[in-house]
Design a protein around this motif. Sequence first.
Motif, PDB file in Angstrom:
ATOM      1  N   GLU A   1       0.545  -1.259  -0.026  1.00 39.34           N
ATOM      2  CA  GLU A   1       0.139  -0.109  -0.244  1.00 39.34           C
ATOM      3  C   GLU A   1       1.270   1.183   0.099  1.00 39.34           C
ATOM      4  O   GLU A   1      -0.159   2.195  -0.673  1.00 39.34           O
ATOM      5  CB  GLU A   1      -0.624   0.323   1.326  1.00 39.34           C
ATOM      6  CG  GLU A   1      -1.906  -1.175   1.440  1.00 39.34           C
ATOM      7  CD  GLU A   1      -1.292  -2.363   1.680  1.00 39.34           C
ATOM      8  OE1 GLU A   1      -0.098  -3.265   2.125  1.00 39.34           O
ATOM      9  OE2 GLU A   1      -1.623  -3.217   2.637  1.00 39.34           O
TER      10      GLU A   1
ATOM     11  N   LYS B   1      -6.608   2.377   1.669  1.00 41.34           N
ATOM     12  CA  LYS B   1      -5.509   2.975   2.172  1.00 41.34           C
ATOM     13  C   LYS B   1      -4.631   3.658   1.574  1.00 41.34           C
ATOM     14  O   LYS B   1      -3.512   4.155   2.730  1.00 41.34           O
ATOM     15  CB  LYS B   1      -5.104   0.804   3.071  1.00 41.34           C
ATOM     16  CG  LYS B   1      -4.055   0.983   3.842  1.00 41.34           C
ATOM     17  CD  LYS B   1      -3.307  -0.126   4.521  1.00 41.34           C
ATOM     18  CE  LYS B   1      -1.665   0.021   5.340  1.00 41.34           C
ATOM     19  NZ  LYS B   1      -1.234  -1.236   5.772  1.00 41.34           N
ATOM     20  N   VAL B   2      -4.044   3.629   0.147  1.00 42.33           N
ATOM     21  CA  VAL B   2      -3.408   3.963  -0.409  1.00 42.33           C
ATOM     22  C   VAL B   2      -3.701   4.880   0.127  1.00 42.33           C
ATOM     23  O   VAL B   2      -2.972   6.173  -0.169  1.00 42.33           O
ATOM     24  CB  VAL B   2      -3.684   3.515  -2.310  1.00 42.33           C
ATOM     25  CG1 VAL B   2      -2.590   4.214  -2.430  1.00 42.33           C
ATOM     26  CG2 VAL B   2      -2.754   2.377  -1.782  1.00 42.33           C
TER      27      VAL B   2
ATOM     28  N   PHE C   1      -7.452  -2.519  -0.201  1.00 42.86           N
ATOM     29  CA  PHE C   1      -6.441  -1.787  -1.094  1.00 42.86           C
ATOM     30  C   PHE C   1      -6.407  -0.402  -1.415  1.00 42.86           C
ATOM     31  O   PHE C   1      -5.190   0.678  -0.239  1.00 42.86           O
ATOM     32  CB  PHE C   1      -6.042  -2.794  -1.876  1.00 42.86           C
ATOM     33  CG  PHE C   1      -4.379  -3.101  -1.938  1.00 42.86           C
ATOM     34  CD1 PHE C   1      -3.052  -3.667  -1.345  1.00 42.86           C
ATOM     35  CD2 PHE C   1      -3.319  -1.409  -2.545  1.00 42.86           C
ATOM     36  CE1 PHE C   1      -1.842  -3.289  -1.436  1.00 42.86           C
ATOM     37  CE2 PHE C   1      -2.254  -1.504  -2.834  1.00 42.86           C
ATOM     38  CZ  PHE C   1      -1.165  -2.574  -2.774  1.00 42.86           C
ATOM     39  N   GLU C   2      -6.903  -0.148  -1.913  1.00 45.32           N
ATOM     40  CA  GLU C   2      -7.467   1.224  -2.642  1.00 45.32           C
ATOM     41  C   GLU C   2      -7.397   2.322  -1.722  1.00 45.32           C
ATOM     42  O   GLU C   2      -7.263   3.415  -1.602  1.00 45.32           O
ATOM     43  CB  GLU C   2      -7.717   1.028  -3.580  1.00 45.32           C
ATOM     44  CG  GLU C   2      -7.431   0.506  -4.935  1.00 45.32           C
ATOM     45  CD  GLU C   2      -6.222   0.439  -5.358  1.00 45.32           C
ATOM     46  OE1 GLU C   2      -5.753   1.812  -5.395  1.00 45.32           O
ATOM     47  OE2 GLU C   2      -5.887   0.214  -6.559  1.00 45.32           O
TER      48      GLU C   2
END
Lengths: 399, 399
Positions: free
Chosen positions: A36, A306-307, A303-304
Amino acid sequence: MSELIKELVLKNGSKIVLLVMDGLGGLPRETGGKTELETARTPNLDALAAEAECGLHLPIGYGITPGSAPGHFALFGYEPTEYPIGRGVVAAMGVGFPLRAGDVAARVNFATRDEEGRITDRRAGRIPTEKCAELCEVLSAVKIPGVELFMRPVKDYRAVVVFRGQGLSDQVEDTDPQATGVRPREPKATAKKGERTAEVAGEFVRQAGELLRDRHPANALLMRGFAELPSIPSMNELFGLSAVAMPVYPDYKGIARLLGMDVIDDLVSLEDQARALRDNWDRYDFFFVHHKYTDSRGEDGDFEAKVAEIEKVDAFLPSLTAMNPDVIVVTGDHSTPAVMKAHSSHPIPFLIRAERIRPDETREFGERACARGAWGVVPGKILIRLALSYAGRLAKFGA
Amino acid sequence: MSELIKELVLKNGSKIVLLVMDGLGGLPRETGGKTELETARTPNLDALAAEAECGLHLPIGYGITPGSAPGHFALFGYEPTEYPIGRGVVAAMGVGFPLRAGDVAARVNFATRDEEGRITDRRAGRIPTEKCAELCEVLSAVKIPGVELFMRPVKDYRAVVVFRGQGLSDQVEDTDPQATGVRPREPKATAKKGERTAEVAGEFVRQAGELLRDRHPANALLMRGFAELPSIPSMNELFGLSAVAMPVYPDYKGIARLLGMDVIDDLVSLEDQARALRDNWDRYDFFFVHHKYTDSRGEDGDFEAKVAEIEKVDAFLPSLTAMNPDVIVVTGDHSTPAVMKAHSSHPIPFLIRAERIRPDETREFGERACARGAWGVVPGKILIRLALSYAGRLAKFGA
């Protein structure tokens, strides 16, 4: 070693900022892919890493997955295994409840039960915090001879109860069965000295059950993490730091108060935190800025998202560097890889920037880049020592 | 920390394989050259390293050259200095002798003496194991009042003796003078409580000398490593692992049994070990596969032969990965550089492969490549913690 540090501590008015992205460490989604943090566009963090010493840290030890409290204890320079903090205490401190020695606190979940008393929803349909506060009020009607009882809402369906009286102890098992379709467990002592508290908790649950009978979906409660206030030296005692915490989430306020930090309340965004930093800059030595949502999105498995949270913190960074702190540490309290939807034992990247450091060849802030950094893998609790040292706050040892 | 680990242990049916190439670590033959492992063609190990986290480990500590027992203790997650295991115990356990608390075991070498009693060959011309067994039978005629005596052949000229009786202790010096042209030493107590055992051993040597008088070249015996059975928690107690060992060499069986592992007997080749792995796959959590000859060829000073042994293990590797273990650890118990013909203190390369790891940029399995791996240099005993963690067998610590 901690006695030694205490003796070496100096005060010089320098400023140290610890910026924690909760659950920062991550994992790639596929073999050979990026984590991430490696995926996030982080020009400000990368620029800081290029001027910093970098590495990875382990809050507790190799292979150990840290909970939030021990993960933060390590970041604040405490050996986490020396100070096991129960959830009840973290929760009570988090909402600012003035715990006293001998008090026993426990986390409470409002929950839903069916007519047979079996739990159908351990979170009572995630009732809002206002509803939770109202129910805490209702439960203040519980009367138990010889015991004072305090109920406080935490967030959503979560609350905390504190029992105050003679002969109480935290040696009591959770009543939360951690499953639906079954009844809550009876409070049970895990040692002789917990028996009185188990009785008190049992009576509390019984009366609460009657008071909540018609409050569907919040018609039951589950208790977890019975805990007493441990005795912990403050950051000021150990490190000579007058410290202030700026978290948004209650639990981190609780941890900060346990260590004698002042806490700025009512912050809800990174902008608030930036303002609080400016407003309090002249009043403290040590500033703890905490961002929760990197962990939350990791726990969600997103995931996205968290990014995106990491990128938000990157955008916030200039308002922190603008204060020209003598030392900046950026890291996390544990890893929460989105692919695992949970905390993990993987080491956490950190950077430490100060005037008198020896910058390494790290040019970006990421797990693999930090693995090649100056420090390799270090115990989390030593970061505060590096910070003190680079802030000129530790005297030479020996002649 | 070991108490903490014990509390965090979970069981989930996952499989962990530890593949040990004894004495794996090496040194180049000339400055700037390659080590044995770097020289070996190891396509399978390299592919595994590329998917793994890599590093170097120190079984005991910086600068300490590990013996085989402490090297393996570290790999199994034990602090080697907490459990010093005498050679006698290792030997007795290795041949499956059921040692009891209070027994004293010692390694025995059959040797050759001249008429003046001076040792001319410390290995009795390396008599075969069958001859050794026959002589052990002969020595069972030794009678010492108040003491039961057990002799067992180990391999070639090596045997083990066990004394059982009241008031025995391992506080006795070796009788092996570690040189030829001199007489064996008298058994001597190193502490008051060893005196009875020194007497018993002296009487044993005297009677044995008579019984072996006409058995040239095996007409004498030398004793080393007097030892008592220590009390060691099993791998199951410490880590919740039902463990099985698949070594070819007796000593490693002894070590495995000490830690409560089951041992598969009668394995003589890597092919046997591959079959044993398949046959026992459903019955255990932890599989210890041991290859001795990397160390043996290192001890011989035969660089090329050690390279060849590493390549044999590489060829064996697919039969291990075919089982799809949740975690694979490949490493050694110490270094045995061929140029030194001996164990050495150099750190040992390791790789750990699992689903939820953070692969580093290591693309081959070798000393220098692993030095640049994710973990740097770590204590050997933490490898088991990483394995447990990556197998999902350690709960989170703290709230």
